[in-house]
Enzyme design. Structure first.
Site, PDB file in Angstrom:
ATOM      1  N   GLY A  64       5.797  -1.777  14.775  1.00 56.26           N
ATOM      2  CA  GLY A  64       5.079  -0.763  14.007  1.00 56.26           C
ATOM      3  C   GLY A  64       4.044  -0.020  14.843  1.00 56.26           C
ATOM      4  N   GLU A 105       0.843  -1.202   0.000  1.00 57.24           N
ATOM      5  CA  GLU A 105       0.000   0.000   0.000  1.00 57.24           C
ATOM      6  C   GLU A 105       0.879   1.253   0.000  1.00 57.24           C
ATOM      7  OE1 GLU A 105      -0.322  -2.558   2.087  1.00 57.24           O
ATOM      8  OE2 GLU A 105      -2.429  -2.941   2.621  1.00 57.24           O
ATOM      9  N   LYS A 153      -1.990 -10.777   3.015  1.00 54.58           N
ATOM     10  CA  LYS A 153      -1.026 -10.047   2.172  1.00 54.58           C
ATOM     11  C   LYS A 153      -0.525 -10.948   1.049  1.00 54.58           C
ATOM     12  CE  LYS A 153       1.378  -7.163   5.591  1.00 54.58           C
ATOM     13  NZ  LYS A 153       2.677  -6.997   6.240  1.00 54.58           N
TER      14      LYS A 153
HETATM   15  O1  F6P Z   1      -0.367  -4.708   9.429  1.00 52.47           O
HETATM   16  C1  F6P Z   1       0.864  -5.323   9.553  1.00 52.47           C
HETATM   17  C2  F6P Z   1       1.967  -4.342   9.731  1.00 52.47           C
HETATM   18  O2  F6P Z   1       3.175  -5.024   9.721  1.00 52.47           O
HETATM   19  C3  F6P Z   1       1.838  -3.513  11.006  1.00 52.47           C
HETATM   20  O3  F6P Z   1       2.284  -4.163  12.131  1.00 52.47           O
HETATM   21  C4  F6P Z   1       2.593  -2.302  10.632  1.00 52.47           C
HETATM   22  O4  F6P Z   1       2.323  -1.254  11.499  1.00 52.47           O
HETATM   23  C5  F6P Z   1       2.120  -2.081   9.222  1.00 52.47           C
HETATM   24  O5  F6P Z   1       1.987  -3.386   8.685  1.00 52.47           O
HETATM   25  C6  F6P Z   1       2.986  -1.226   8.356  1.00 52.47           C
HETATM   26  O6  F6P Z   1       4.258  -1.788   8.174  1.00 52.47           O
HETATM   27  P1  F6P Z   1       5.460  -0.938   7.592  1.00 52.47           P
HETATM   28  O7  F6P Z   1       5.733   0.175   8.536  1.00 52.47           O
HETATM   29  O8  F6P Z   1       6.600  -1.898   7.481  1.00 52.47           O
HETATM   30  O9  F6P Z   1       5.034  -0.412   6.244  1.00 52.47           O
END
Ligand code: F6P
Length: 545
Positions: free
Chosen positions: A255, A203, A501
């Site tokens: 995260g 995303e 995912k």
């Molecule tokens: O939703 C899964 C996840 O790994 C979260 O724990 C995290 O906050 C989010 O995706 C975004 O991940 P990144 O900061 O690696 O883009």
């Protein structure tokens, strides 16, 4: 622990018919079943927890060795065992000292990154770092999950303190989000922050590429107005963001716990580095309280035990977070990730099935809006939803103090009404006053009965300042931690987000016809066929066009 769980079950049966309101025959109840942290009050007297139950719950925390696990977390042990990582978001807000991970003090590097963030924020806010058309007017944070919810929630919460560029947040891969956000912004004076710990999240990378194209159409050097917040320095370089504008953090910052460090850059830009420090100091003060206050007066421990009583002992599958604070509108969403990604697990640290349900569903909306939406169910629905009210003693608009009084009155009235309810006799009197008589009076009265006895807690803080917000966020982080320790699960991994995912990655080429998707289940194949207009090709049907 098993013995304590069983004793708690027995306690639940023993008090099942006792109205919460009856507990207030004890005039000291409100004081005894509340705790303070500075000017903050956590009141859990409107629950069916009595002294005996509280002792059992405290015994549960002791038997789970919460204190030892807590020290292990704060001192850098690898408590995230399924990922082999320490859990040290607390170090991000630590005022000083040293924290060792595998014998290495991580604080000097954290302080250096914080100093770089501060310098950068001051340059942007002071116009020394400018866009290709002048001083930065707008910041777009592109990230998702923990790389979005924390800063988005905090930037909105601290609106009265904004004196920097306007901040916007793009998270959803739905092109509508990036399109609607960029529309109306000037690429020549916009700074884009790509916030992704891994720098692989589809995303975020898709939105970042779209933002880069948008900027490239108007400025000569789009990369010059990009910043990266990430642990993956090679990937940020490959994206074209030079090292001096990359703010890194280590893998021991999860995260959903990352707003305290580089992921909080948009907040620092909005409110300034000094107020960002206040936010950190609020979190650090809650850390100190969590580490030192006795369990019976320890807010994170108590909040967790109230949660355990409601979800794991009484079996209420959801809890509502109800901030009577419009600027905390994103807090429920933030807590959904914090609590549900952390404790929505089905395997213990030992690899066995947990003996009790784990984390509940967390949901909510700010009051008073929620009152005109879902409170009907809270008051008269068939399932009990424990509620967590949050409210500031005073607002930021002295000229609108009458609004704030009404807000407070509503918050306090709702928790009182949930507990008290309305009896059939009271409802009959109301129906009689409305002119109903005989059998119709009875029928009408039944609709006006509130069962009451619905538990809630209330957190009252003086005002939603940066410091108070920091304390609230840290309070909930530690609540999640304590609940996770008691449940014996790992609150710091998130394997449950992986499968979806993987399947999305595999489905994208099927949707554009590059792969047949033969391995898909029948339902998904049909949906793909319908949405891509290839229904006839795949299923021999008529098609929908
Ligand atoms: O939703 C899964 C996840 O790994 C979260 O724990 C995290 O906050 C989010 O995706 C975004 O991940 P990144 O900061 O690696 O883009």
């Amino acid at each position: 622990m098993d013995r304590i769980w069983k004793a708690l079950d027995a306690r639940a049966r023993a008090v099942a018919d006792r109205p919460i309101s009856a507990l207030f025959d004890d005039p000291g109840r409100a004081a005894a079943f509340s705790a303070r942290f500075g000017d903050m009050l956590f009141d859990y007297s409107k629950t069916n927890i009595d002294a005996e139950t509280l002792n059992l719950l405290l015994g549960l925390a002791e038997a789970a060795d919460v204190a030892a696990r807590r020290e292990a977390m704060f001192t850098g042990a690898r408590i995230n065992e399924t990922e082999g990582r320490a859990v040290l978001h607390t170090a991000l807000r630590s005022p000083g000292g040293s924290v060792l991970v595998d014998g290495r003090d991580v604080m000097p590097e954290l302080r250096a990154t914080r100093a770089r963030m501060r310098d950068f924020a001051e340059m942007v806010r002071g116009g020394l770092f400018a866009g290709q058309g002048g001083a930065i007017t707008d910041v777009v944070n592109i990230g998702i999950g923990g790389s979005d919810l924390g800063p988005a929630m905090a930037v909105q919460a601290l609106a009265p303190y904004h004196d920097g560029p306007r901040c916007h947040f793009v998270s959803n891969v739905d092109g509508a989000h990036v399109a609607d956000t960029l529309k109306g912004l000037n690429p020549e004076t916009t700074l884009v922050i790509v916030a992704s710990k891994t720098f692989t999240t589809i995303e975020t990378m898709t939105n970042a590429a779209t933002a880069r194209d948008w900027m490239a159409a108007r400025v000569a050097d789009p990369a010059a107005q990009f910043v990266a917040l990430s642990s993956a320095q090679e990937r940020t370089a490959a994206f074209g963001i030079p090292a001096e504008r990359v703010f890194g953090f280590e893998d021991w910052v999860g995260g959903r716990y990352s707003v305290w460090g580089p992921i909080g850059l948009s907040l620092m830009l909005a409110i300034g580095p000094d107020r960002f420090d206040d936010f950190l100091s609020g979190g650090a003060a809650m850390d100190a309280h969590f580490r030192s206050a006795p369990p019976g007066g320890n807010l994170p421990v108590l909040l967790a035990l109230v949660g355990i009583w409601h979800a794991q002992v009484l079996g209420h599958p959801t809890r509502a977070v109800l901030p009577y604070d419009q600027r905390l509108a994103r807090l429920p969403a933030y807590l959904q990730q914090l609590e549900m990604e952390s404790n929505g697990k089905r395997v213990t640290m030992e690899g066995t099935s947990p003996p009790r349900p784990t984390g509940p569903v967390v949901w909510g909306e700010p009051g008073t809006n929620g009152q005109h939406a879902f409170y009907q169910l809270l008051h008269q629905g068939m399932q009990v939803v424990p509620c967590e009210f949050l409210v500031a003693a005073r607002g930021h608009e002295p000229e609108l103090a009458h609004h704030h009084r009404l807000l407070l009155a509503n918050a306090l009235a709702q928790s009182a009404a949930l507990m008290r309810g309305r009896s059939l006799d009271e409802a009959r009197a109301i129906a009689a006053r409305a002119g109903f008589t005989g059998a119709e009076l009875d029928r009408q009265a039944r609709h006006r009965v509130f069962p009451g006895n619905r538990p809630s807690s209330t957190l009252i803080y003086p005002q939603l300042t940066p410091q108070v917000l920091g304390a609230i966020v840290a309070l909930y982080e530690h609540r999640v931690f304590v609940e996770g320790v008691i449940l014996g699960i790992n609150s710091f991994d998130q394997w449950g987000v992986e499968l979806g995912k993987e399947l999305a990655t595999a489905l994208a080429p099927v949707l554009c016809g590059e792969c047949p998707g033969e391995e898909l289940d029948g339902s998904t194949r049909a949906l793909v066929a319908f949405v891509s207009g290839r229904e006839r090709d795949i299923q021999g049907g008529e098609g929908f066009r």
